[in-house]
Design an enzyme around this catalytic site. Structure first.
Site, PDB file in Angstrom:
ATOM      1  N   HIS A  62      35.706  44.000  48.217  1.00 16.57           N
ATOM      2  CA  HIS A  62      35.292  45.010  47.244  1.00 16.57           C
ATOM      3  C   HIS A  62      35.157  46.384  47.876  1.00 16.57           C
ATOM      4  O   HIS A  62      35.278  47.406  47.207  1.00 16.57           O
ATOM      5  CB  HIS A  62      34.015  44.577  46.528  1.00 16.57           C
ATOM      6  N   ARG A  94      33.898  47.290  36.139  1.00 17.16           N
ATOM      7  CA  ARG A  94      33.108  46.278  36.865  1.00 17.16           C
ATOM      8  C   ARG A  94      31.628  46.617  36.695  1.00 17.16           C
ATOM      9  O   ARG A  94      31.047  47.345  37.506  1.00 17.16           O
ATOM     10  CB  ARG A  94      33.475  46.283  38.352  1.00 17.16           C
ATOM     11  N   ARG A 118      33.602  44.410  31.749  1.00 17.27           N
ATOM     12  CA  ARG A 118      33.375  43.034  32.206  1.00 17.27           C
ATOM     13  C   ARG A 118      31.882  42.828  32.405  1.00 17.27           C
ATOM     14  O   ARG A 118      31.205  43.665  32.995  1.00 17.27           O
ATOM     15  CB  ARG A 118      34.103  42.806  33.535  1.00 17.27           C
ATOM     16  N   GLU A 120      40.999  33.966  36.469  1.00 15.86           N
ATOM     17  CA  GLU A 120      40.898  34.150  37.915  1.00 15.86           C
ATOM     18  C   GLU A 120      40.532  32.857  38.633  1.00 15.86           C
ATOM     19  O   GLU A 120      40.233  32.875  39.824  1.00 15.86           O
ATOM     20  CB  GLU A 120      39.927  35.283  38.265  1.00 15.86           C
ATOM     21  N   ASN A 133      42.830  38.853  42.475  1.00 15.99           N
ATOM     22  CA  ASN A 133      42.107  38.778  43.756  1.00 15.99           C
ATOM     23  C   ASN A 133      41.458  37.401  43.914  1.00 15.99           C
ATOM     24  O   ASN A 133      41.610  36.723  44.923  1.00 15.99           O
ATOM     25  CB  ASN A 133      41.025  39.858  43.832  1.00 15.99           C
ATOM     26  N   ASP A 134      40.715  37.017  42.872  1.00 15.94           N
ATOM     27  CA  ASP A 134      40.071  35.706  42.961  1.00 15.94           C
ATOM     28  C   ASP A 134      41.061  34.580  42.692  1.00 15.94           C
ATOM     29  O   ASP A 134      40.965  33.512  43.312  1.00 15.94           O
ATOM     30  CB  ASP A 134      38.890  35.623  41.985  1.00 15.94           C
ATOM     31  N   ARG A 186      38.874  35.631  50.432  1.00 14.17           N
ATOM     32  CA  ARG A 186      39.359  37.013  50.345  1.00 14.17           C
ATOM     33  C   ARG A 186      38.609  37.966  51.273  1.00 14.17           C
ATOM     34  O   ARG A 186      39.024  39.095  51.489  1.00 14.17           O
ATOM     35  CB  ARG A 186      39.303  37.517  48.890  1.00 14.17           C
ATOM     36  N   CYS A 211      44.347  42.759  36.006  1.00 18.87           N
ATOM     37  CA  CYS A 211      43.446  43.809  36.502  1.00 18.87           C
ATOM     38  C   CYS A 211      43.114  43.626  37.980  1.00 18.87           C
ATOM     39  O   CYS A 211      42.373  44.416  38.554  1.00 18.87           O
ATOM     40  CB  CYS A 211      42.179  43.883  35.663  1.00 18.87           C
TER      41      CYS A 211
END
Ligand code: PEP
Ligand code: MG
Length: 545
Positions: free
Chosen positions: A188, A295, A331, A430, A453-454, A464, A501
């Protein structure tokens, strides 16, 4: 000149002085301990050392400013020996099996809140004192000096690593670039660097150390190089590269106001990812067609306590109003794993990425979830808000969410509070489970947004956050691309839209593939909006026969 090599996470050239980030006292890490007896002994020793320091301070102050003013150091010694204070630290260490630093920090927060709530003015003031003595103990326990970042001119910020909670609280105007010893491209912190539009390099290793504090440097965020005390030739080359970059950005400006349309006439939405209200400006400046991922957990990471419904409402309303009718996908809270927040008091976990996070916390602690949902629905009266839920693995979760939403609607109706009846509700794709049941999920929701990403982390079983795994990390892995295709087909069968996203949305090598898959929306950090538009306008989107 010394050259350091790392992994580039965001392009751009930065010239400036390095400032090495020392973790501030108070930003205490929580870790699990096996031997709580040993932790308590560490605490006792640190407490004794702190009392010794305070005795010395008392003697020194008495000589310099007199007994009346020196008294405070005696009061501090007494506070450190207070039975309730000690019991609290010992209890946290033993019941939660955590480190002494963390137990002292939590005790300090709890006691300070208790003092601050008292009517008596004298007792109110003790809130600051309990923080003060606790910081002294934490400092001794961790061997740290009073640290933190303080600089007047913008700097190249160097650090071992930065937690998301640290990154969000930095003064962004004072940072030319991030360079870290650890870290990985999908962490992040890297994502924040992209959203902040500053060159960033991670994984520079041990060569980057505190000894470089104050040195002149150039960061080349395109190829992952940092030049310390650059020579004249490198300086000239880097100036040329920076000018070429600036020229490219000027050319991209001409794309503002243009459509995201392919050569064969297909139009796609290009939206922006944001982490706070201020990022909306960057989204608009880069001509994003909407917000594809807000986020919201970053609102929670910036505060010392749960943001209230009113605070959240104001934030969501401002974004919705500023985007003036364009879609804003917010989200719901996605904390846990690398995004830890002290005041949530989450359990210490062996495998936090597979643990108590995101929607799981919201469903277990509905009071937190409902506060956010009320704020979101109230804000929906002021713009085009859509709500998205993270880390979904089952249809049952979606059903449970809908029940909670129905309760929120009834409460708002009962109080005559206006909200939009057309708020779209979607989910993040995800987890591999959500892909495999995307046919069932598509019947229950209005849209999907793929969190690559996830999805990559869970599909390839690659943490990650772990830079050591970089060589095994194939962002274009066939498994991931097949999963995205499967989710897209299932969304479209039910007439629902699907976006991406995660960071992969900005990967220009995949734009054509995504368009051919039928992806309807790509949401990227604001600086990637125009490069992506340029790419879309240069390719075809027809599916291969
Ligand atoms: C993702 O997982 O791809 C995503 C967009 O969410 P985050 O990076 O915040 O986990
Ligand atoms: Mg995610």
């Amino acid at each position: 000149m010394i050259t350091l090599k790392g992994t580039a996470v965001f392009g751009g050239i930065a010239f400036g002085k390095i400032a090495y980030f020392k973790r501030k006292q108070g930003q205490v890490k929580r870790s699990r301990v096996e031997d709580s007896g040993l932790e308590i002994a560490r605490f006792e020793a640190a407490k004794a050392a702190a009392i010794g320091q305070l005795k010395e301070l008392h003697d020194k102050a008495r000589g310099e400013v007199g007994e009346a003013h020196a008294m405070i150091f005696e009061v501090h010694q007494m506070m450190l020996d207070d039975g309730d204070y000690i019991d609290s630290v010992v209890n946290i260490v033993t019941s939660q099996q955590v480190n002494a630093e963390y137990a002292v920090a939590v005790t300090a927060d709890n006691f300070a809140a208790m003092f601050a709530a008292m009517d008596d003015e004298y007792m109110k003031e003790r809130a600051a004192d309990v923080k003060d003595i606790s910081e002294r103990v934490i400092g001794i326990l961790s061997g740290a000096e009073q640290g933190g970042i303080s600089f007047d001119a913008p700097v190249i910020l160097a650090a071992e690593d930065l937690a998301p909670s640290e990154t969000v609280t930095l003064d962004k105007d004072k940072i030319l670039s991030f360079i870290t010893m650890g870290g990985s491209v999908n962490s992040h912190t890297a994502i924040l660097a992209r959203m902040m539009n500053i060159p960033a390099i991670v994984g520079l290793g041990d060569a980057l150390g505190e000894h470089l504090d104050g040195k002149d440097a150039i960061v080349d965020g395109f190829n992952g190089s940092v030049y310390i005390n650059p020579d004249a030739q490198t300086l000239a080359q880097m100036k040329e590269k920076a000018e070429a970059d600036a020229e490219k950005k000027r050319l991209l400006e001409q794309l503002k106001g243009k459509e995201n349309v392919t050569l064969d006439g297909r139009t796609i939405d290009i939206f922006a990812n944001i982490g706070n209200v201020a990022d909306t400006a960057a989204a608009l400046q880069n001509d994003a067609g909407g917000i594809g991922l807000f986020r919201s957990e970053f609102l929670y990471l910036q505060t010392r306590d749960y943001p209230t419904e009113e605070e959240q409402f104001q934030a969501y309303k401002t974004v919705a109003e500023t985007m003036a009718g364009k879609k804003v996908v917010i989200r719901t809270l996605d904390i846990g794993a690398d995004k830890q927040i002290g005041y949530f008091n989450l359990p210490v976990e062996e495998n936090p990425a597979l643990g108590f996070r995101a929607i799981r916390i919201c469903l277990e602690r509905p009071e937190i979830f409902k506060t956010q949902l009320r704020a979101l629905y109230r804000a929906s009266a002021f713009g085009n808000i859509a709500i998205m839920f993270p880390m979904i693995i089952s249809v049952e979760e979606v059903i449970d969410i809908k029940k909670i939403i129905a309760e929120v609607h009834s409460e708002l109706d009962a109080a005559n509070v206006p909200y939009s009846k057309d708020v779209e509700c979607g989910i993040m794709i995800e987890t591999p489970a959500s892909v495999m049941i995307s046919d069932l999920l598509a019947k229950e929701v209005d849209f999907f947004s793929v969190g690559t990403n996830d999805l990559t982390q869970y599909t390839l079983a690659l943490d990650r956050q772990n830079p050591q795994l970089e060589r095994f990390h194939n962002a274009h892995h066939t498994a991931i691309l097949r999963m995205i295709q499967m989710a897209a087909d299932n969304a479209h069968k039910e007439g629902k839209w699907i976006g991406i996203c995660g960071e992969l949305a900005a990967d220009l090598e995949l734009t054509e593939t995504f368009l051919k898959m039928g992806i309807d929306e790509l949401s990227v950090s604001p600086p990637y909006v125009l490069p992506l538009r340029e790419k879309v306008r240069s390719i075809g989107a027809a599916k291969p026969k």
